[in-house]
Each structure stands twice: as C-alpha cells, then as structure tokens.
Design a protein around this motif. Structure first.
Motif, mmCIF file in Angstrom:
data_model
loop_
_atom_site.group_PDB
_atom_site.id
_atom_site.type_symbol
_atom_site.label_atom_id
_atom_site.label_comp_id
_atom_site.label_asym_id
_atom_site.label_seq_id
_atom_site.Cartn_x
_atom_site.Cartn_y
_atom_site.Cartn_z
ATOM 1 N N UNK A 59 -19.343 1.570 -4.982
ATOM 2 C CA UNK A 59 -20.132 0.375 -5.270
ATOM 3 C C UNK A 59 -19.637 -0.310 -6.551
ATOM 4 N N UNK A 60 -19.230 0.484 -7.532
ATOM 5 C CA UNK A 60 -18.686 -0.080 -8.770
ATOM 6 C C UNK A 60 -17.370 -0.795 -8.512
ATOM 7 N N UNK A 61 -16.532 -0.235 -7.657
ATOM 8 C CA UNK A 61 -15.264 -0.878 -7.326
ATOM 9 C C UNK A 61 -15.486 -2.206 -6.610
ATOM 10 N N UNK A 62 -16.478 -2.260 -5.742
ATOM 11 C CA UNK A 62 -16.742 -3.504 -5.006
ATOM 12 C C UNK A 62 -17.235 -4.617 -5.932
ATOM 13 N N UNK A 63 -17.767 -4.239 -7.077
ATOM 14 C CA UNK A 63 -18.210 -5.245 -8.043
ATOM 15 C C UNK A 63 -17.038 -5.799 -8.856
ATOM 16 N N UNK A 64 -15.868 -5.169 -8.737
ATOM 17 C CA UNK A 64 -14.675 -5.593 -9.471
ATOM 18 C C UNK A 64 -13.927 -6.645 -8.658
ATOM 19 N N UNK A 65 -14.076 -7.885 -9.039
ATOM 20 C CA UNK A 65 -13.479 -8.979 -8.269
ATOM 21 C C UNK A 65 -11.976 -9.093 -8.466
ATOM 22 N N UNK A 66 -11.406 -8.309 -9.384
ATOM 23 C CA UNK A 66 -9.959 -8.376 -9.602
ATOM 24 C C UNK A 66 -9.185 -7.526 -8.590
ATOM 25 N N UNK A 67 -9.863 -6.669 -7.857
ATOM 26 C CA UNK A 67 -9.182 -5.854 -6.860
ATOM 27 C C UNK A 67 -8.703 -6.728 -5.710
ATOM 28 N N UNK A 68 -7.506 -6.444 -5.212
ATOM 29 C CA UNK A 68 -6.974 -7.213 -4.093
ATOM 30 C C UNK A 68 -7.751 -6.927 -2.817
#
Length: 316
Positions: A233-242
C-alpha cells in the motif's frame, strides 16, 4: 460440469464471488448482477494485476459454465479469433476426389467448405450451444488488439452472430456471458462501450487486500500478511514508480516470503525479493536499501502506535 442458476440478487452475487475465494466489493457485485440479469457484456477496466481476468474465471467456475478465452494482441485477426479453414485437410479431400475421378467443381467446392473442415476459434466457440448453458466468453486485454478488430466485435456484441461467406450467418441460440477486460493502454471506441456495462476495477484498500492475502496465501502468518499489505500500500502511494504492484504481485510476494520462512518483513530480505514484487529495474533500485528500510520502520512504528492505543497507553 453442472450448471447452476444465475444469482437472484446483489447479495447472492457477492456470495457467489466469495464462495470461489474472490474478495469483491458491493459495487462490483452490483454491476456483475446487472450484467447477468440484463444479458449485457461487462466491460472491466483497470490497471494490470487487479483481478479483472479472475472475475471471468470465478464466474465460469461458480456457474458451472465453460470458460472461453480470447487473448488479444496486436495483429489479432479473424482467422485467429473467429475461424479458419483446415487447408491441409481440404487439399487431401481434393486429391482423393481427383483420384476417384470426381471432377465436378460445384460439388467439390461444396464438399471442401463443409463444416467438418472448419476450425473454430474462440469467438465461434462462444456462439455454440452447450449442455451446461451459454459459456463465459472472456475477451482479455482488448486494448492490445488493433482498432480494426475492435470494430469487428461490434457485430458479435450487437447480434451475437458472425458471418462466414462459405456457410452463411451463425447466430447464438443463447448469448454467452461476455466479460471484456482492458488495461487502458489505449482508449476503446465509444461504440463498443455503449454495448456494455462498465466497471473500473481499482486497487483494493488495505482491509480488502489483507482479506485477499489471508484467503489466497493461508500459510502466511498474521504479522507477515499485515506487513506485506502495508508495504505494498505504501508503494502504491509512491507516484514516482513506473509500475505500481498489483494484487497478483502482492500474492506472489507473500507466497515467496512464506516459502522463505519469514514471519515478518526484514529490510534486507525485502531488498533481496523485490524482483517478485516490482517488474522494472528502475523501480527496484529506487526502493532497494534505505527506502525499503524506511518503509518497514514506518510500518513498525504504526503497528506500535496502534498497539499502544489499543492497550490504553499514551503513544510517544
């Protein structure tokens, strides 16, 4: 396979999904119930890995229907999707007829274009009658197909029929249950969407994703399951991920960590197993190391705060 009745209500539809291990929400159950009740195709849009294809599989299994899947790709044409003639068998028929002295071209033409030489592809298979009832016809990742093929589908979805020049028009006695999925890599034409009911399949919230992990990866301990979901869930909040991880990647990662006998997230192990969760090297490099440790530490602090509040203590 024994066919069952269509669900009679939204609650029955939710129960049908739950009985097959699919943790869905009420909005999905509502549009699925309406699609079944009205006999309309269901157009499912969303990011890759959120469970769109699984809905069709679950529906076919729950209803006892055949699942016919048309996997779309660039260059998909009628011969791959609908039908083609068995040219090798037709040539043998011609040679046998010539050897027997049968040279009547009209009779020979009628003979070699008989249905026994027809190779039926998914679209034609979906229109055929079945003892278990109309099949579930999954048109998967339609956005990968060309617009010309998308236009061809209009006849199929409008009248549930296809035309074969040598045989005529083949029409379904009962319309199949049609599920169309797209990852939205391009827009689908409005003319096709108008023939369907629409639903956006989003990433699940933490509570629903935890329920999915607990259902699909029963070997994962409670702490590991919660921390895996919190990390994703924390990763999905990171908009910089491709590419943000989907539910499929969450399940793969939980399974992998369980196989490695992990009972909780360890920053070093997280970095070592990011290739299960993320599929692009730039994303892996961004998260590996200090970022992975930071996320794990944040999860631990949040867990400690929740435990302190539950125990009535003052969190520091």
């Amino acid at each position: 396979m024994t066919a069952t009745q269509l669900p009679a209500s939204i609650d029955d539809t939710l129960a049908l999904l739950d009985g097959q291990g699919y943790v869905g929400d009420r909005s999905l159950a509502t549009v699925l119930f309406l699609a079944l009740k009205l006999g309309r195709p269901l157009f499912l849009e969303g990011e890759a890995g959120v469970g769109k294809t699984e809905i069709a599989k679950v529906l076919a299994s729950a209803l006892g229907r055949d699942l016919i899947r048309l996997q779309c790709y660039e260059g998909l044409d009628v011969s791959s999707a609908v039908y083609e003639w068995n040219y090798a068998a037709q040539m043998v028929e011609i040679r046998v007829s010539e050897a027997a002295g049968d040279t009547d071209h009209a009779d020979l033409s009628k003979s070699i274009f008989a249905e026994r030489f027809l190779i039926k592809r998914p679209v034609l298979q979906a229109l055929e009658p079945s003892l278990s009832g109309p099949p579930v016809f999954l048109i998967d990742e339609l956005d990968r197909a060309d617009e010309a093929f998308e236009a061809f589908l209009l006849e199929v979805l409008s009248d549930y029929q296809v035309t074969i020049p040598e045989l005529g028009t083949i029409r379904a006695q009962e319309p199949p249950i049609v599920i169309i999925t797209t990852n939205r890599t391009r827009e689908i034409h409005d003319a096709l969407k108008r023939r369907c009911l629409y639903h956006w399949v989003d990433y699940p919230d933490a509570a629903r994703e935890l329920a999915i992990v607990e259902r699909k990866v029963p070997g994962a301990g409670e702490r590991l399951a919660r921390e895996v979901v919190a990390f994703v869930q924390a990763l999905r909040a990171d908009e910089t991920l491709f590419k943000q991880p989907g539910v499929a990647e969450t399940l793969d990662w939980a399974t992998a960590l369980t196989e490695l006998n992990e009972i909780a997230l360890d920053p070093d192990m997280v970095s070592d197993t990011l290739g299960v969760l993320l599929k692009y090297q730039d994303d892996i490099e961004r998260v590996r190391g200090s970022e992975a440790r930071r996320i794990v530490d944040d999860i631990r602090r949040e867990n400690d705060r929740e435990k302190a509040e539950a125990a009535g203590a003052t969190p520091w």
